[in-house]
Design a protein around this motif. Structure first.
Motif: not given
Length: 106
Positions: A41-55
């Protein structure tokens, strides 16, 4: 070697593996990239929340990884994935649906 920016991030263009439509642009850090490779699954780093984000974790609209390609400079990723639903938080299939207007350039 991938070239992450000074904040430890690399841009990732997300493309629908079924029809090559560009779906979104996100940013990944090394941990998001590792989780993407490990989980499928694709994960990102949220620049606004400053945390990992599991799409898809909140919406249920996941991106199932098919391939990851790096560009010639190793500073951008192209991820081909199969979305399980709309990708954009607005409910649109893609985040790219708004025509640029001259008023947008301020």
């Amino acid at each position: 070697m991938l070239k992450f920016n000074d904040k430890g991030l690399i841009p990732a263009v997300i493309q629908d593996a079924r029809n090559d439509e560009v779906l979104m642009l996100g940013y990944m850090d090394k941990e998001a990239l590792k989780r993407t490779l490990d989980s499928g699954d694709v994960w990102f780093y949220s620049r606004s929340r400053q945390e990992l984000w599991h799409k898809g974790e909140t919406s249920g609209n996941f991106l199932r990884l098919k391939t990851i390609i790096k560009d010639c400079d190793s500073d951008t990723l192209l991820i081909k994935a199969e979305p399980t639903g709309p990708v954009c938080h607005t409910g649109n299939r893609t985040c790219f649906f708004q025509q640029l207007e001259s008023e947008d350039i301020v």
